[in-house]
Design a protein around this motif. Sequence first.
Motif, PDB file in Angstrom:
ATOM      1  N   VAL A 248       0.942  -1.007  -0.289  1.00 35.96           N
ATOM      2  CA  VAL A 248      -0.089  -0.327  -0.405  1.00 35.96           C
ATOM      3  C   VAL A 248       1.002   0.969   0.047  1.00 35.96           C
ATOM      4  O   VAL A 248       0.889   2.008  -0.818  1.00 35.96           O
ATOM      5  N   GLU A 249       2.474   1.373   0.643  1.00 40.78           N
ATOM      6  CA  GLU A 249       2.887   2.396   1.302  1.00 40.78           C
ATOM      7  C   GLU A 249       3.368   2.777  -0.632  1.00 40.78           C
ATOM      8  O   GLU A 249       4.108   3.743  -0.618  1.00 40.78           O
ATOM      9  N   LEU A 250       3.637   1.842  -1.064  1.00 46.24           N
ATOM     10  CA  LEU A 250       4.990   1.685  -2.362  1.00 46.24           C
ATOM     11  C   LEU A 250       3.733   2.285  -3.751  1.00 46.24           C
ATOM     12  O   LEU A 250       4.439   1.927  -4.275  1.00 46.24           O
ATOM     13  N   GLU A 251       2.918   1.969  -2.717  1.00 51.68           N
ATOM     14  CA  GLU A 251       1.466   2.408  -4.594  1.00 51.68           C
ATOM     15  C   GLU A 251       1.374   1.161  -5.548  1.00 51.68           C
ATOM     16  O   GLU A 251       1.327   2.063  -6.343  1.00 51.68           O
ATOM     17  N   ILE A 252       1.821   0.019  -4.981  1.00 49.15           N
ATOM     18  CA  ILE A 252       1.187  -1.060  -6.029  1.00 49.15           C
ATOM     19  C   ILE A 252       0.242  -2.250  -5.612  1.00 49.15           C
ATOM     20  O   ILE A 252       0.491  -3.257  -5.696  1.00 49.15           O
ATOM     21  N   TYR A 253      -0.576  -1.867  -4.568  1.00 47.26           N
ATOM     22  CA  TYR A 253      -0.895  -2.184  -4.196  1.00 47.26           C
ATOM     23  C   TYR A 253      -2.402  -3.628  -5.421  1.00 47.26           C
ATOM     24  O   TYR A 253      -2.906  -4.122  -5.645  1.00 47.26           O
ATOM     25  N   ASP A 254      -2.510  -2.500  -6.024  1.00 46.95           N
ATOM     26  CA  ASP A 254      -2.856  -2.974  -6.780  1.00 46.95           C
ATOM     27  C   ASP A 254      -3.138  -3.783  -7.814  1.00 46.95           C
ATOM     28  O   ASP A 254      -3.649  -4.381  -8.444  1.00 46.95           O
ATOM     29  N   GLU A 255      -1.717  -3.805  -8.278  1.00 47.54           N
ATOM     30  CA  GLU A 255      -0.511  -4.440  -9.264  1.00 47.54           C
ATOM     31  C   GLU A 255      -0.551  -5.325  -8.402  1.00 47.54           C
ATOM     32  O   GLU A 255       0.347  -6.722  -8.856  1.00 47.54           O
TER      33      GLU A 255
END
Length: 374
Positions: A248-255
């Motif tokens: 989530v923090e790295l902004e890749i949770y959707d991937e």
Amino acid sequence: MKILQALFFPPEQPGGVSSMIPHLLERFQSSNWSMELFSLPKRIRGKGQDSVEFETFNWEKYESSPVVQKYIQTYRDYIWWTKLRIQQPYDLIHAHHPIAALAMKRMFPDTPLIVTIHSSYEQELILNEHIKPGSIDHKFLTSIYRELEAKADKIMTVSESFKAYLAPYVQQPEQIEVLSNGFDEKRFKPIAHDNEVPQLITVCRLVPAKGIDVLLHACAELKRRGYPFVLHIIGDGPIREQLEEMAVELEIYDETIFYGYMLHPEEFMPFSDIFVLPSRAEAFGSVFAEAALCWLALVGTNVGGISEQIEDGVNGLLVPPNDVGALTNAMERVITDSFFRYELARSAWSKAKQAYSLSRVVHELKQIYLAYRK
């Protein structure tokens, strides 16, 4: 010839012992061979009360350690369960964990014992920050190797690198035999597919030693470079929540998709394109051979048995451990060059079929076992 395969806990997790030992049974069931599995159920806790003595060292000088206390109690529990469940003799016992080996030798001192050491408990504890190098826990756990050497008729391990790791802890390291894990080829069915978005996959227990934090940071950098992907993470463990928060923090949770534990990941892997696991240590790394048999391109770290499976640039790519930049570049290379990715996967499949087939392991084990036939 009647053989007992003595495991630690039941073979439930993917990789390692679970990838090979249960599949040996059908290959050994004949008029000349009989094979059974034995393990300690996870519900067995605090049952054993036997006194414990080792031949080569006094374990009691380490007993202030909770890790040592847990190890000794599990050894007692294994003896208790063995007394309860095994009523018949065997011609040979092949153990796949130090606790199983030492307990079996105590219970059946006259039965030939082979032990395969598949991984290092102390290395995992150090990498997972549960113990420190040189601590009393570490000294106790490494002392066990000399005890195994004194008690077992043969010590085996799964890679040359792990044999070298064991060498300082035994008196005759040259006597350790290397036999890599084998895999039942029938379980793996590569599937032709063309994914518009590259599918990355990893399969492991979610612990610091596996380096999934490094993988997440590398995937975040891939996204910053403008490459689309989906990362499939199969496995569970104590840091799963931490890794999900990191995604989530790295902004890749959707991937990123966290699946948790999966009994047969080899049924899912063939739909992906690239297998990547940046482990900080691996005695062998069975899941790389499994991924190769699924016709995936391999990206791993230059540690332990992984570097014996992968020839960099030929059947996979190797990067240093803990190197986010190198891992990102390696994944970028296989994502952007589909022909190179195909050639890596083809070469990995070819080597795995030849070097890590269960048929080869069965043939070699039969020769080893027959040396102990009465």
